[in-house]
Design an enzyme around this catalytic site. Structure first.
Site, PDB file in Angstrom:
ATOM      1  N   HIS A 159       9.099 -27.879 -42.198  1.00 47.49           N
ATOM      2  CA  HIS A 159       9.001 -29.334 -42.375  1.00 47.49           C
ATOM      3  C   HIS A 159      10.282 -29.971 -41.847  1.00 47.49           C
ATOM      4  O   HIS A 159      11.217 -29.255 -41.469  1.00 47.49           O
ATOM      5  CB  HIS A 159       8.694 -29.706 -43.832  1.00 47.49           C
ATOM      6  N   HIS A 189      13.806 -28.694 -42.781  1.00 42.64           N
ATOM      7  CA  HIS A 189      14.299 -27.443 -42.188  1.00 42.64           C
ATOM      8  C   HIS A 189      15.070 -27.672 -40.894  1.00 42.64           C
ATOM      9  O   HIS A 189      15.800 -26.802 -40.447  1.00 42.64           O
ATOM     10  CB  HIS A 189      13.123 -26.497 -41.881  1.00 42.64           C
ATOM     11  N   CYS A 208      13.213 -18.790 -62.091  1.00 40.86           N
ATOM     12  CA  CYS A 208      12.321 -19.727 -61.391  1.00 40.86           C
ATOM     13  C   CYS A 208      11.980 -19.106 -60.050  1.00 40.86           C
ATOM     14  O   CYS A 208      12.861 -18.909 -59.210  1.00 40.86           O
ATOM     15  CB  CYS A 208      12.987 -21.087 -61.189  1.00 40.86           C
ATOM     16  N   CYS A 254      12.712 -21.401 -57.026  1.00 38.40           N
ATOM     17  CA  CYS A 254      14.128 -21.387 -56.593  1.00 38.40           C
ATOM     18  C   CYS A 254      14.583 -19.976 -56.282  1.00 38.40           C
ATOM     19  O   CYS A 254      15.672 -19.798 -55.746  1.00 38.40           O
ATOM     20  CB  CYS A 254      15.060 -21.919 -57.687  1.00 38.40           C
ATOM     21  N   CYS A 296      11.431 -26.397 -64.361  1.00 35.07           N
ATOM     22  CA  CYS A 296      12.265 -26.569 -63.167  1.00 35.07           C
ATOM     23  C   CYS A 296      12.060 -27.974 -62.599  1.00 35.07           C
ATOM     24  O   CYS A 296      10.934 -28.343 -62.263  1.00 35.07           O
ATOM     25  CB  CYS A 296      11.918 -25.531 -62.091  1.00 35.07           C
ATOM     26  N   HIS A 298      10.595 -27.771 -58.942  1.00 36.91           N
ATOM     27  CA  HIS A 298       9.255 -27.218 -58.701  1.00 36.91           C
ATOM     28  C   HIS A 298       8.227 -27.629 -59.752  1.00 36.91           C
ATOM     29  O   HIS A 298       7.057 -27.282 -59.635  1.00 36.91           O
ATOM     30  CB  HIS A 298       9.337 -25.692 -58.567  1.00 36.91           C
ATOM     31  N   LYS A 353      11.018 -36.426 -52.757  1.00 34.99           N
ATOM     32  CA  LYS A 353      11.102 -35.058 -52.273  1.00 34.99           C
ATOM     33  C   LYS A 353       9.755 -34.732 -51.609  1.00 34.99           C
ATOM     34  O   LYS A 353       8.709 -35.117 -52.131  1.00 34.99           O
ATOM     35  CB  LYS A 353      11.317 -34.149 -53.500  1.00 34.99           C
ATOM     36  N   LYS A 359       3.817 -30.589 -50.991  1.00 40.36           N
ATOM     37  CA  LYS A 359       2.423 -30.542 -50.532  1.00 40.36           C
ATOM     38  C   LYS A 359       1.524 -31.240 -51.545  1.00 40.36           C
ATOM     39  O   LYS A 359       0.554 -31.872 -51.182  1.00 40.36           O
ATOM     40  CB  LYS A 359       1.990 -29.092 -50.348  1.00 40.36           C
TER      41      LYS A 359
HETATM   42  N1  MSP Z   1      15.696 -18.752 -48.029  1.00 37.89           N
HETATM   43  C1  MSP Z   1      16.681 -19.577 -48.545  1.00 37.89           C
HETATM   44  C2  MSP Z   1      17.948 -19.559 -47.703  1.00 37.89           C
HETATM   45  C3  MSP Z   1      18.581 -18.222 -47.573  1.00 37.89           C
HETATM   46  S1  MSP Z   1      20.028 -18.291 -46.595  1.00 37.89           S
HETATM   47  C4  MSP Z   1      20.732 -16.827 -46.804  1.00 37.89           C
HETATM   48  C5  MSP Z   1      16.171 -21.009 -48.606  1.00 37.89           C
HETATM   49  N2  MSP Z   1      15.125 -21.292 -47.821  1.00 37.89           N
HETATM   50  S2  MSP Z   1      14.470 -22.757 -47.723  1.00 37.89           S
HETATM   51  O1  MSP Z   1      13.365 -22.609 -46.828  1.00 37.89           O
HETATM   52  O2  MSP Z   1      14.195 -23.267 -49.018  1.00 37.89           O
HETATM   53  O3  MSP Z   1      15.553 -23.679 -47.078  1.00 37.89           O
HETATM   54  C6  MSP Z   1      16.096 -23.375 -45.812  1.00 37.89           C
HETATM   55  C7  MSP Z   1      17.113 -24.453 -45.409  1.00 37.89           C
HETATM   56  O4  MSP Z   1      16.444 -25.690 -45.288  1.00 37.89           O
HETATM   57  C8  MSP Z   1      18.215 -24.646 -46.457  1.00 37.89           C
HETATM   58  O5  MSP Z   1      19.447 -24.941 -45.840  1.00 37.89           O
HETATM   59  C9  MSP Z   1      17.725 -25.857 -47.218  1.00 37.89           C
HETATM   60  O6  MSP Z   1      18.751 -26.598 -47.819  1.00 37.89           O
HETATM   61  C10 MSP Z   1      17.097 -26.643 -46.090  1.00 37.89           C
HETATM   62  N3  MSP Z   1      16.126 -27.600 -46.580  1.00 37.89           N
HETATM   63  C11 MSP Z   1      14.924 -27.342 -47.179  1.00 37.89           C
HETATM   64  N4  MSP Z   1      14.363 -28.537 -47.523  1.00 37.89           N
HETATM   65  C12 MSP Z   1      15.180 -29.543 -47.152  1.00 37.89           C
HETATM   66  C13 MSP Z   1      15.093 -30.937 -47.141  1.00 37.89           C
HETATM   67  N5  MSP Z   1      14.075 -31.582 -47.655  1.00 37.89           N
HETATM   68  N6  MSP Z   1      16.108 -31.615 -46.567  1.00 37.89           N
HETATM   69  C14 MSP Z   1      17.178 -30.998 -45.961  1.00 37.89           C
HETATM   70  N7  MSP Z   1      17.282 -29.699 -45.954  1.00 37.89           N
HETATM   71  C15 MSP Z   1      16.352 -28.947 -46.611  1.00 37.89           C
HETATM   72  O7  MSP Z   1      16.751 -21.816 -49.303  1.00 37.89           O
END
Ligand code: MSP
Length: 471
Positions: A18, A21, A124, A127, A143, A146, A293, A296
């Site tokens: 999304h 990411h 969780c 998380c 949480c 979530h 936030k 889905k």
């Molecule tokens: N798998 C772990 C990271 C492990 S690193 C050794 C994780 N994955 S995640 O898919 O939840 O997030 C991946 C990255 O995307 C993280 O840096 C997270 O902060 C970022 N983001 C996920 N959703 C986000 C937003 N809505 N906005 C900005 N960044 C976000 O955490």
């Protein structure tokens, strides 16, 4: 030449990418392109986090074999990164056998700091985090991210003795040896560090099969974060290879939600391995959709590919790198996006290029010999990872050039037959534009490449296609 290693958080592959990411990738890419402009050697890692309960449960729900499920989603993340015009040198998937083997080696090296004990407490899965009783009480057992009740766990787990490293981590943060950006997050981390108990780093296989087996204990699966954090060095070949040419990382890019793992557990692991700490951890804010936030269930998840397909990747990068403050939370709405695209990108920059190149073409003026260097003010901001501010700085030059055109009125010089003055005026303006363009290169790689082509040509001709086409 300086070697720079930049890392991005590896996303869980329990869904498709999304817009949130995109942040890690875009920031690391801007940084990498900037270092390359300075002439440094740059290595950028990316990857996917493929183990843990969250992914296992999702694959189960969908009734897809878990390996098949992660294979297909990992591919979507790779495609996504390419669409962002982000390049990496190394890609790691945590289900790679090489990574798995190396993580087991890492565990063995840390074993004097690991002990077995009963865990009775909360978890969780969303998380992928063990929750303290204090947090459980503060959140009323649910949480907040979530919206699911914490699970009660009663199991025998391995623990990692964080307490062995707390003093050293504290010192490294305080002295700036491991810089945490933005500075205001430092306090939060110090508090968390003080309160941080030893962390549980395994789950019984009976509870969680999908992960890396603990060496010499077939009954336990490693905690997904221990596995995932190791990616930053396993991808360099640790412990099989000497990684000292690249480690410590110049900067590790992560979202603020996962800073705690990177500023506490990760440094503790590195200290346990006798490796240096990363020089900087850059934590960005969260991207919200219409103030909420993305989720889905709310149905407000913005598909980044839709944005890129419609407006192009530079417009996407413009929004997330300039309109989104590097360190703050930000809100995405289609209206805001459209406005920034029309009023700023297309108007300020697109029109400037069109206007100036048309005048140069009509009056047969070429760029000439100009010295094009990155301004010190810009470099100072980039060196501090203040990317959105550096972008603003570059943009203020774009706006200034527009104003200078209005003030200096080259068309009046042409009309008055002042050929020499006209040439000087246009060359000055174009020289400034080339400096702005150079500053913008890390942010808008496609458009700036086209601008270079236009103005560096022997005979300047305006671009045939708009710089920022909309489909
Ligand atoms: N798998 C772990 C990271 C492990 S690193 C050794 C994780 N994955 S995640 O898919 O939840 O997030 C991946 C990255 O995307 C993280 O840096 C997270 O902060 C970022 N983001 C996920 N959703 C986000 C937003 N809505 N906005 C900005 N960044 C976000 O955490």
């Amino acid at each position: 030449m300086i070697n720079r290693y930049l890392t991005t958080a590896i996303p869980y592959v329990n869904g498709v990418p999304h817009i949130g990411h995109a942040m890690d990738y875009c920031l690391a890419d801007v940084c990498a392109r900037y270092y390359k402009l300075l002439g440094d050697n740059v290595r950028v890692q990316a990857g996917t986090d493929e183990h843990g309960g969250k992914i296992f449960q999702k694959a189960r729900e969908l009734n897809i074999p878990v390996q098949e499920y992660v294979d297909s989603n990992a591919k979507k993340f790779q495609d996504f990164i390419a669409k962002l015009n982000v390049s990496y040198t190394d890609f790691v998937r945590t289900s790679d056998p090489d990574h798995e083997k190396r993580v087991q080696e890492i565990w063995k090296k840390l074993s004097s700091h690991i002990y077995l004990e009963k865990y009775e407490g909360w978890y969780c899965t969303g998380c992928e985090r063990f929750i303290t009783q204090k947090e459980y009480d503060e959140n009323g057992g649910v949480c907040p991210d979530h919206q699911k009740p914490y699970e009660k766990l009663e199991e025998e787990n391995y623990y990692f003795r964080i307490s062995d490293f707390k003093d050293k981590i504290r010192e490294a943060i305080e002295s700036g040896e491991m810089l945490i950006l933005p500075d205001f997050r430092k306090k939060e981390i110090m508090k968390l560090l003080d309160e941080s108990p030893d962390v549980s780093v395994s789950r019984p296989k009976s509870q969680l099969k999908w992960g890396i087996t603990v060496p010499d204990d077939e009954s336990q699966t490693m905690y997904v974060w221990l596995d995932a954090l190791s990616n930053y060095i396993t991808v360099l070949g640790y412990p099989d290879n000497d990684i000292s040419d690249w480690w410590p990382a110049t900067a590790q890019f992560v979202g603020k939600d996962i800073l705690r793992f990177h500023a506490i557990i990760w440094p503790a692991m590195l200290l346990g391995l006798g490796l240096p700490l990363p020089k900087t951890i850059v934590s960005h804010g969260m991207v919200l959709a219409n103030g909420q936030k993305m989720s889905k269930s709310i149905g407000n998840v913005v598909d980044p590919l839709e944005v890129i397909e419609c407006y192009g990747v530079d417009a996407f990068r413009y929004f997330f790198l300039r309109k989104v403050d590097t360190f703050a939370d930000a809100d995405f709405t289609w209206e805001k996006f459209e406005e920034s695209y029309n009023n700023e990108l297309a108007n300020d920059f697109g029109n400037l290029v069109q206007r100036l190149s048309t005048m140069m073409s009509k009056n047969h003026v070429a760029l000439g010999d100009v010295s094009i260097e990155l301004p010190e003010e810009y470099k100072a901001l980039m060196d501090k990872f203040e990317f959105s501010m550096a972008f603003d700085y570059a943009w203020s030059l774009v706006q200034d050039i527009n104003k200078r055109i209005d003030d200096e009125k080259p068309w009046a010089l042409a009309k008055a037959g002042e050929g020499e003055k006209l040439e000087e005026c246009l060359q000055n303006l174009a020289g400034s534009l080339m400096i702005a363009n150079l500053m913008l290169e890390p942010f808008l790689p496609n458009a700036t490449a086209k601008v270079k082509e236009v103005f560096e040509a022997e005979q300047v001709a305006p671009p045939v296609q708009p710089l920022f086409p909309k489909h």
